[in-house]
Design a protein around this motif. Sequence first.
Motif, PDB file in Angstrom:
ATOM      1  N   ASN A 338      58.284  58.319   8.331  1.00  0.00           N
ATOM      2  CA  ASN A 338      58.420  58.411   9.786  1.00  0.00           C
ATOM      3  C   ASN A 338      58.080  59.805  10.299  1.00  0.00           C
ATOM      4  OD1 ASN A 338      60.730  60.100  10.056  1.00  0.00           O
ATOM      5  ND2 ASN A 338      62.022  58.347   9.475  1.00  0.00           N
ATOM      6  N   THR A 339      57.805  59.874  11.583  1.00  0.00           N
ATOM      7  CA  THR A 339      57.241  61.091  12.176  1.00  0.00           C
ATOM      8  C   THR A 339      58.109  62.311  11.936  1.00  0.00           C
ATOM      9  OG1 THR A 339      56.655  59.532  13.898  1.00  0.00           O
ATOM     10  CG2 THR A 339      56.036  61.815  14.258  1.00  0.00           C
ATOM     11  N   LYS A 340      59.405  62.112  12.038  1.00  0.00           N
ATOM     12  CA  LYS A 340      60.307  63.251  11.885  1.00  0.00           C
ATOM     13  C   LYS A 340      60.232  63.797  10.452  1.00  0.00           C
ATOM     14  CE  LYS A 340      65.073  64.491  12.723  1.00  0.00           C
ATOM     15  NZ  LYS A 340      65.852  64.031  11.567  1.00  0.00           N
ATOM     16  N   GLU A 341      60.312  62.878   9.497  1.00  0.00           N
ATOM     17  CA  GLU A 341      60.211  63.286   8.095  1.00  0.00           C
ATOM     18  C   GLU A 341      58.881  63.967   7.814  1.00  0.00           C
ATOM     19  OE1 GLU A 341      61.686  60.392   4.835  1.00  0.00           O
ATOM     20  OE2 GLU A 341      61.646  59.235   6.687  1.00  0.00           O
ATOM     21  N   LYS A 342      57.836  63.391   8.390  1.00  0.00           N
ATOM     22  CA  LYS A 342      56.507  63.958   8.190  1.00  0.00           C
ATOM     23  C   LYS A 342      56.475  65.419   8.615  1.00  0.00           C
ATOM     24  CE  LYS A 342      53.322  60.068   8.394  1.00  0.00           C
ATOM     25  NZ  LYS A 342      52.649  59.161   9.297  1.00  0.00           N
ATOM     26  N   LYS A 343      56.986  65.659   9.820  1.00  0.00           N
ATOM     27  CA  LYS A 343      56.991  67.019  10.355  1.00  0.00           C
ATOM     28  C   LYS A 343      57.714  67.960   9.415  1.00  0.00           C
ATOM     29  CE  LYS A 343      56.309  67.273  15.272  1.00  0.00           C
ATOM     30  NZ  LYS A 343      56.932  66.643  16.439  1.00  0.00           N
ATOM     31  N   ASP A 344      58.862  67.463   8.940  1.00  0.00           N
ATOM     32  CA  ASP A 344      59.679  68.251   8.031  1.00  0.00           C
ATOM     33  C   ASP A 344      58.891  68.583   6.757  1.00  0.00           C
ATOM     34  OD1 ASP A 344      62.182  69.383   7.301  1.00  0.00           O
ATOM     35  OD2 ASP A 344      62.450  67.695   5.908  1.00  0.00           O
ATOM     36  N   ILE A 345      58.174  67.573   6.258  1.00  0.00           N
ATOM     37  CA  ILE A 345      57.389  67.774   5.032  1.00  0.00           C
ATOM     38  C   ILE A 345      56.273  68.795   5.266  1.00  0.00           C
ATOM     39  CG2 ILE A 345      55.754  66.638   3.465  1.00  0.00           C
ATOM     40  CD1 ILE A 345      57.539  64.162   3.578  1.00  0.00           C
ATOM     41  N   TYR A 346      55.592  68.668   6.415  1.00  0.00           N
ATOM     42  CA  TYR A 346      54.512  69.616   6.711  1.00  0.00           C
ATOM     43  C   TYR A 346      55.029  71.055   6.690  1.00  0.00           C
ATOM     44  CZ  TYR A 346      51.964  65.506   8.494  1.00  0.00           C
ATOM     45  OH  TYR A 346      51.364  64.299   8.625  1.00  0.00           O
ATOM     46  N   THR A 347      56.195  71.243   7.332  1.00  0.00           N
ATOM     47  CA  THR A 347      56.765  72.588   7.378  1.00  0.00           C
ATOM     48  C   THR A 347      57.076  73.092   5.979  1.00  0.00           C
ATOM     49  OG1 THR A 347      57.863  71.793   9.373  1.00  0.00           O
ATOM     50  CG2 THR A 347      58.521  73.970   8.573  1.00  0.00           C
ATOM     51  N   LYS A 348      57.713  72.220   5.199  1.00  0.00           N
ATOM     52  CA  LYS A 348      58.155  72.654   3.877  1.00  0.00           C
ATOM     53  C   LYS A 348      56.992  72.877   2.908  1.00  0.00           C
ATOM     54  CE  LYS A 348      62.839  70.889   3.892  1.00  0.00           C
ATOM     55  NZ  LYS A 348      63.670  69.713   3.602  1.00  0.00           N
ATOM     56  N   LEU A 349      55.895  72.170   3.148  1.00  0.00           N
ATOM     57  CA  LEU A 349      54.723  72.412   2.307  1.00  0.00           C
ATOM     58  C   LEU A 349      54.147  73.781   2.631  1.00  0.00           C
ATOM     59  CD1 LEU A 349      52.807  69.005   2.240  1.00  0.00           C
ATOM     60  CD2 LEU A 349      53.846  70.185   0.298  1.00  0.00           C
ATOM     61  N   GLN A 350      54.190  74.074   3.910  1.00  0.00           N
ATOM     62  CA  GLN A 350      53.569  75.320   4.352  1.00  0.00           C
ATOM     63  C   GLN A 350      54.404  76.545   3.975  1.00  0.00           C
ATOM     64  OE1 GLN A 350      52.130  74.803   8.276  1.00  0.00           O
ATOM     65  NE2 GLN A 350      50.593  76.411   8.048  1.00  0.00           N
TER      66      GLN A 350
END
Length: 668
Positions: A338-350
């Motif tokens: 879901n979008t929220k999780e996705k955002k969280d993942i993007y941040t944590k990858l970066q």
Amino acid sequence: MIELENIEGIGPKTKELIEKLDIHSGEELIMHYPFRYDVLKRSDISILNDKDKIVIDGIIEGQPTIIYINKSLKKIIFRVNTKKNILNVTLYNRVYLFQDLKPGKEVTILGRFHKLKNTIVASDIRFGLLPNDAKIEPIYNTTNGLTSKSLSKYIASALEEDYQIDSLVPRYLEEKYNLMAKKEALKNVHIPEDIPSLKKARQRIKYEELFMYMLKVNYLREKIITDTNAITRKIDKSKIDSFISELPFKLTTDQDKVVNEIIIDLESNKRMNRLLQGDVGSGKTIVAFIAIYANYLSKYQSALMAPTEILAKQHYEDALKIFNKCKINIALLTSSTNTKEKKDIYTKLQNGEIDLIIGTQSLIQDKVKFKNLGLVITDEQHRFGVNQRNIFKNKGVTPDVLSMSATPIPRTYALTIYGDTDISSIKTKPVGRKEVITYFKREKDITEVLEMMKKELDEKHQIYVVAPMIDDDEESDKESVIDLEDKMNKAFNKIAKIGVIHGKLDAKEKNKIMNDFENNKINILISTTVIEVGVNVPNASMIVVFDANMFGLSTLHQLRGRVGRGNIQSYCILIAENYYERLKFMESTNDGFEVSEYDFKERGEGDLFGTMQSGELELKMANIKKDFKMMERARDDAKEFIGTLLTFDTNPEYEPYFKELKRIENLD
Ligand code: ADP
Ligand code: MG
């Protein structure tokens, strides 16, 4: 570039249809090649054998009838008078032709002749007078609402325009092989003058594809060798060893060997570009995890990309188990995240909080940026399109790449096809696996097969039954699916529940049937398409393949891999009307490498849907198996040419080549 709407006959509506085929310009339209040709040479019935192809003229006798077989299958039957004979004609699923089929009308019928039933199973019907002599008609893949014939017309118009398609074969090679000029070849591929010209045209296009492919391979190889951003690591082997010793099983010799090869690559200052091949079940995943662990120890992030969500999720769950004692931070990213999780993942990858990301194609989007990606692993992925250095956005370093494939190909061939790649192979399987037993049976021995099936059903095991894919133009095969359902019902309807799955069903219906099979509510699953990768039903102990001669050996081998997944003895039964040495051969080995070696040597065979399709290599016309000799020539030619190309890279003559080569670097 020619806009589609500027081509004669193409209006907004047609344009939309053509775009559905992923064709967006006149040039792309011209590069949409026919997938086969019909030669309209009238047949002489007296010399035809049963099920031969037939083309015949005649007059419709009496009123045609529509017969409803089931919800998704209807047929029209009628009789045709050829002056010499009266023949029955069966036409599947073309009810829209019914209104044109009037008594007394002249028609040309194309199809297959079922001699014993005096019946033509028609693949197409033409109205009106056709030229009497042989005419070669191109047949195109197309979409609903757009006939192959109209597509042919638009392509002919496009060929009249001043289109921009470069020749990608240097003049000296054109001369060396006496190749047809590019434009002439393109014309003849679509509008063949005669069969010899068509052959020459196809030869030209195929050679060019293979040459360009080989040029790309060599180019990538250069890039890898000269990459100054590759990572050099120092890996603490004792930590790797203790990680391995804590696994629930002992690595096989081949797994051990491959792990060493990968560790050496990771340590080297050259970028790793390695292909790991091994049969289904040979244990590639754990090797990937060990590589990921090594990469983690050297403080880099890893990405593992799978072709489907099911597989990605499976890998994710496995990873959680395998790494449960380490501090590796793992995340799963697919299109259903879901979008929220996705955002969280993007941040944590970066910011580097995630050490290992597992996912599908979703991993290669612009939004996905890494802090320090060091290793990319692709499971069963297309080659070009992911093996690029720029596709994973990263700061500074170029990640190492490991690709895994379950379609093993012998080393000699692999070296040509993957010339820029180092290759590791797992040939031995973990101990304790029960080998699938394969039998080749003739159709006349069907009762024997039915008895074997009954035995499995009595044991409460499940069975897959497979028939060749429904091909719209080979309608004769459809009959066999219906025949099969009939046959199975006659034999087993008292003791087994039978399900049928085929391409004409919608996704919902398909899902329901697959679920029912997984939950053992269906005992025999008849399928007209390749059973989806990732289907795992350990209670299925038998797979029966009808018309097995229609499949490539690698496909049969993959199909065979659908059974033997639990601890019960499993069987694969291949059935064909006639004797085929290659099917007999399948009885003798379960080794994917041996199978593909045989398959390659025997290039002439038709492979309806080989698992390793040429499309994977961006080849439209050339076939890596059938045209392997040509590929070897192209390989040598490209090796020679790449030097010239890179030395004289500012020569405007070479611009078209660089345009293509740059494309593989910047696919994102
Ligand atoms: P594939 O090569 O098809 O990806 P997997 O990696 O999924 O195969 O492995 C298939 C199964 O074999 C998994 O359940 C895995 O845990 C198991 N396995 C892998 N290596 C070994 C081994 N050395 N000994 C026993 N089982 C193993
Ligand atoms: Mg796997």
